[in-house]
Scaffold this motif. Structure first.
Motif, PDB file in Angstrom:
ATOM      1  N   UNK A 133      57.966 -34.345 -36.619  1.00 52.84           N
ATOM      2  CA  UNK A 133      56.583 -33.611 -37.260  1.00 52.84           C
ATOM      3  C   UNK A 133      55.621 -32.931 -36.249  1.00 52.84           C
ATOM      4  N   UNK A 134      55.635 -34.271 -35.836  1.00 52.13           N
ATOM      5  CA  UNK A 134      54.157 -34.312 -35.074  1.00 52.13           C
ATOM      6  C   UNK A 134      54.607 -32.683 -33.497  1.00 52.13           C
ATOM      7  N   UNK A 135      57.109 -32.429 -33.087  1.00 49.97           N
ATOM      8  CA  UNK A 135      56.770 -31.952 -32.193  1.00 49.97           C
ATOM      9  C   UNK A 135      56.341 -30.261 -32.933  1.00 49.97           C
ATOM     10  N   UNK A 136      56.553 -30.340 -34.382  1.00 49.58           N
ATOM     11  CA  UNK A 136      56.946 -28.515 -35.451  1.00 49.58           C
ATOM     12  C   UNK A 136      55.907 -28.648 -35.651  1.00 49.58           C
ATOM     13  N   UNK A 137      54.078 -29.735 -35.724  1.00 54.84           N
ATOM     14  CA  UNK A 137      53.516 -29.076 -35.767  1.00 54.84           C
ATOM     15  C   UNK A 137      52.500 -28.768 -34.321  1.00 54.84           C
ATOM     16  N   UNK A 138      52.434 -29.087 -33.467  1.00 56.60           N
ATOM     17  CA  UNK A 138      52.352 -28.225 -31.756  1.00 56.60           C
ATOM     18  C   UNK A 138      52.971 -26.514 -32.575  1.00 56.60           C
ATOM     19  N   UNK A 139      54.119 -27.019 -32.269  1.00 58.46           N
ATOM     20  CA  UNK A 139      55.081 -25.459 -32.243  1.00 58.46           C
ATOM     21  C   UNK A 139      54.546 -24.932 -33.740  1.00 58.46           C
ATOM     22  N   UNK A 140      54.397 -25.176 -34.817  1.00 57.43           N
ATOM     23  CA  UNK A 140      54.082 -24.115 -35.560  1.00 57.43           C
ATOM     24  C   UNK A 140      52.159 -23.699 -35.390  1.00 57.43           C
ATOM     25  N   UNK A 141      51.068 -24.183 -34.461  1.00 56.58           N
ATOM     26  CA  UNK A 141      50.559 -23.262 -34.208  1.00 56.58           C
ATOM     27  C   UNK A 141      50.261 -23.041 -32.468  1.00 56.58           C
ATOM     28  N   UNK A 142      51.053 -22.589 -32.328  1.00 56.70           N
ATOM     29  CA  UNK A 142      51.127 -21.697 -30.749  1.00 56.70           C
ATOM     30  C   UNK A 142      51.986 -20.804 -31.025  1.00 56.70           C
ATOM     31  N   UNK A 143      52.664 -19.671 -32.302  1.00 57.49           N
ATOM     32  CA  UNK A 143      52.635 -19.015 -31.850  1.00 57.49           C
ATOM     33  C   UNK A 143      52.900 -17.530 -30.827  1.00 57.49           C
ATOM     34  N   UNK A 144      53.810 -17.432 -30.583  1.00 55.74           N
ATOM     35  CA  UNK A 144      52.973 -16.167 -29.493  1.00 55.74           C
ATOM     36  C   UNK A 144      52.777 -16.602 -27.926  1.00 55.74           C
ATOM     37  N   UNK A 145      52.431 -18.237 -28.195  1.00 56.99           N
ATOM     38  CA  UNK A 145      51.918 -19.246 -26.654  1.00 56.99           C
ATOM     39  C   UNK A 145      53.357 -19.659 -25.982  1.00 56.99           C
ATOM     40  N   UNK A 146      53.448 -19.053 -25.157  1.00 53.81           N
ATOM     41  CA  UNK A 146      55.099 -20.566 -24.143  1.00 53.81           C
ATOM     42  C   UNK A 146      53.865 -21.688 -23.687  1.00 53.81           C
TER      43      UNK A 146
END
Length: 433
Positions: A210-223
């Motif tokens: 869930x912690x990993x998903x939260x970071x990914x979800x708020x980083x669209x378009x960013x490497x």
């Protein structure tokens, strides 16, 4: 659905219900004997006696219908010589019921002995005896939830990758496979493989998926850099989340559809033991939910009857009969899920059943335990009032006068129970669709 597993699930529920009833009655029996009340019978079930044996002054046994239980205490009410009512023409039937109740009560008093009748106890002891049964159900529910939460654990998404999508499928599509022209998923393009253990995302160490998903979800378009542990060695991979519509869970637990960063991977799940207080906390939270349901029980039963006769789907959070609970137990046992899932489901069902028994028995109406508590408190209030104003002590409260109300309550419970049984047969709650 395996028939044998279904039957085993039903039997587990039946045995669990019998144990719950037995412990409920022990909750009454133990303090009654400790306070010196003569207990003539301790019975599980109603109807004809299947087996019984006397130990000391108490007969212990099982009856044919395992839908409840009781203990027979001497002198639940004061003797009829202390409180009588004159028959009236307008209520001869009710007078007959009252006199019958007094006659049975007088029979128990005849063998009680001096000072061993229930009505002679101080108010607090009577309250302890009557609350002992429901409290025993609450304790059992807390134990079952503690085992489920801390013994087996909560099924949690780990940081180990289970699957990696080959492509990004549009939200709401019925397709399950990729087609030519579909965009490769960022996880696949970045080199993430099933079995990789995620260590950190974008420089932040993660302990849960869930912690990993939260970071990914708020980083669209960013490497972002994703550090994974593969074959014992750490590797740094780069992924660029795409903006996609996905279901997300808010802080309040509600599921909504939102545009978030998406890479296309799922996590392995495992049972993670929760802190020991989480099981009891969940049990007490469910008590509040059941209280709300019980407060609307007649309306809920009426709505269930309407749903049954109109063919509408049942409310999964609505009331159930024993038949419905048994059916759910069979469905839980017959699923193709791992055994830990099924055991956890059975514990949750039995725990919820005991919470329902706890709340239901506290309803302040005779013949339920809550009704006897109210009678004891009313008796204590009358005595305290008389003592305050230095008046003569009043006679014990004659609860036999409430026997007509008791019959009305019993008839109402039978009608509601019959309605729910019919609904659970004709229009059952579908746990798994």
């Amino acid at each position: 659905m395996t028939v044998l597993a279904f039957v085993i699930g039903v039997l587990v529920l039946v045995v669990g219900l019998a144990v719950s009833i037995a412990l409920h009655e022990i909750g009454h029996l133990a303090p009654a004997k400790a306070f010196g009340v003569r207990v003539g019978q301790y019975m599980i079930g109603f109807g004809p006696t299947l087996w019984s044996r006397r130990f000391g002054e108490t007969e212990y046994g099982f009856k044919a219908l395992p839908l409840g239980g009781y203990i027979s205490m001497a002198g639940m009410y004061p003797p009829s010589s202390e409180a009588t009512s004159k028959p009236t023409r307008r209520a001869r039937m009710f007078d007959t019921l009252i006199q019958d109740a007094r006659a049975v009560n007088d029979e128990t008093l005849a063998d009680a002995g001096e000072g061993r009748a229930f009505y002679q106890l101080p108010v607090y002891k009577r309250v302890i005896i009557m609350l002992g049964g429901p409290v025993m159900n609450l304790v059992l529910a807390v134990v079952l939830f503690a085992i489920m939460f801390s013994g087996i654990g909560i099924q949690t998404a780990t940081t180990t990758v289970a699957t990696v999508n080959e492509c990004v499928l549009p939200a709401g599509t019925d397709r399950t496979t990729c087609e030519a022209g579909d965009e490769a998923s960022p996880a696949a393009a970045g080199g993430i493989l099933p079995g990789d253990e995620i260590v950190s995302v974008d420089g932040t160490a993660v302990a849960t998926f869930a912690e990993a998903s939260a970071i990914i979800q708020r980083s669209p378009g960013e490497q972002v850099d994703v550090v994974v542990r593969r074959d014992g060695a750490e590797q740094t991979l780069q992924v660029t989340p795409v903006l996609a519509e996905r279901e997300v869970q808010g802080e309040d637990g509600d599921i909504t559809v939102a545009e978030v960063g998406f890479v296309g991977m799922t996590a392995q799940t495992a049972y993670v033991p929760a802190p020991i207080w989480e099981g009891p906390q969940a049990a007490f939270e469910q008590v509040g939910q059941v209280v709300a349901i019980m407060g609307q029980l007649p309306v809920r039963v009426y709505e269930t009857a309407v749903d049954t006769f109109t063919g509408a789907g049942r409310d999964p959070n609505g009331p159930l009969s024993v038949v419905g609970a048994g059916r759910l137990a069979g469905e839980v046992a017959a699923t193709d899920q791992p055994i830990a899932n099924r055991i956890s489901g059975m514990l949750a069902l039995l725990g919820s059943l005991n919470i329902a028994l706890f709340v239901f028995n506290l309803i302040p109406l005779l013949p339920l335990d809550g009704g006897h508590v109210v009678v004891a408190l009313w008796d204590g209030l009358k005595r305290a009032w008389a003592k305050l104003f230095r008046r003569r002590a009043p006679r014990p409260v004659d609860a036999t006068k409430l026997v007509p109300v008791t019959y009305v309550v019993v008839i109402a419970l039978i009608l509601m129970g019959g309605t729910l049984i019919l609904a659970d047969i004709v229009n059952p709650v579908q746990l798994f669709g």
